[in-house]
Design an enzyme around this catalytic site. Structure first.
Site, PDB file in Angstrom:
ATOM      1  CG  ASP A  37      -2.405  -0.689   0.952  1.00 27.74           C
ATOM      2  OD1 ASP A  37      -2.481  -1.154  -0.019  1.00 27.74           O
ATOM      3  OD2 ASP A  37      -2.831  -1.058   1.947  1.00 27.74           O
ATOM      4  CE  LYS A  59      -7.973   0.665  -2.668  1.00 25.38           C
ATOM      5  NZ  LYS A  59      -7.251  -0.530  -1.728  1.00 25.38           N
ATOM      6  CG  MET A 174      -7.758   6.988   6.974  1.00 20.83           C
ATOM      7  SD  MET A 174      -8.433   5.278   6.141  1.00 20.83           S
ATOM      8  CE  MET A 174      -9.841   5.316   7.050  1.00 20.83           C
TER       9      MET A 174
END
Length: 227
Positions: A37, A59, A174
């Protein structure tokens, strides 16, 4: 005789290489395929053997190297080929890391997999900033929630009233892009506008930056943190 593959969903920790577990280092060294990731420390990849296939599946907001369906298919295909696959995920694979979705995909395909927990940023980053998330004299609970829910749900399922009325530490992951909206939700539901808030960027790395503010002004204060 058919070769049986396996997949490891491994937590790569919050950024500091020293927080990666010994077991993760072991499986990385044994892997034939590594799928990693965006938030993984790329120094981990140096532990891989020569010839290991390495695939970036990171991502970022509005920029996905692979979507989740493509990642699931890649994990299944490589494991079905009889290969030792390691899926490196920032933090812990089961804490807002979509590890559960990948485990479901592998299980649904009848494939063998292992879960390796990782040190989560939810605990490590406040610690590196000198912030205890619990304290015997002041706070006895912690709630971890996401600032970025699945847009396909059609609306938030987070109970902001419960968060606002609680007495424990709140840790949001996030949520940088929605900081103003989330702070407003908490205030609307009765949170103290003077509630101290720390915004921490690039936690546990040499780039870590911490800004301390109050809930009603945190979005404005956090503008000092560069993207």
């Amino acid at each position: 005789m058919e070769t049986v593959g396996s997949c490891v969903l491994a937590g790569a920790g919050p950024g500091d290489l020293g927080l990666v577990t010994l077991r993760v280092r072991e499986v990385v060294g044994e892997a034939q395929v590594i799928i990693y990731d965006h938030l993984c420390n790329r120094e981990i990849l140096k532990w891989a053997c020569e010839g290991t296939e390495i695939v970036y599946a990171g991502k970022r907001a509005g920029d996905h190297a692979l979507n989740q369906d493509e990642i699931n298919k890649l994990l299944i295909d490589k494991t079905r080929q009889g290969l030792r696959v390691v899926r490196l995920k920032g933090g812990d694979p089961f804490l807002f890391g979509r590890g559960a979705e990948e485990a479901e995909a592998l299980a649904g395909a009848g494939l063998s997999f292992e879960i390796l927990p990782g040190v989560s940023s939810a605990l490590a980053v406040p610690a590196y900033a000198g912030i205890p998330v619990t304290h015997r004299d002041f706070v006895s609970s912690i709630t971890i929630f996401t600032g970025h829910e699945n847009p396909e749900k059609g609306g938030s399922v987070i109970d902001y009233q419960m968060l606002a009325k609680g007495k424990g530490t709140l840790v949001m992951l996030m949520g940088a892009q929605r900081l103003q909206a989330i702070a407003s939700e908490l205030l609307v539901h009765g949170a103290d506008r003077h509630l101290p808030v720390a915004v921490i960027q690039w936690g546990t790395t040499g780039r870590q930056k911490t800004i301390v503010s109050k809930l009603d002004s945190v979005a404005e204060s956090a503008m000092d943190i560069s993207p």
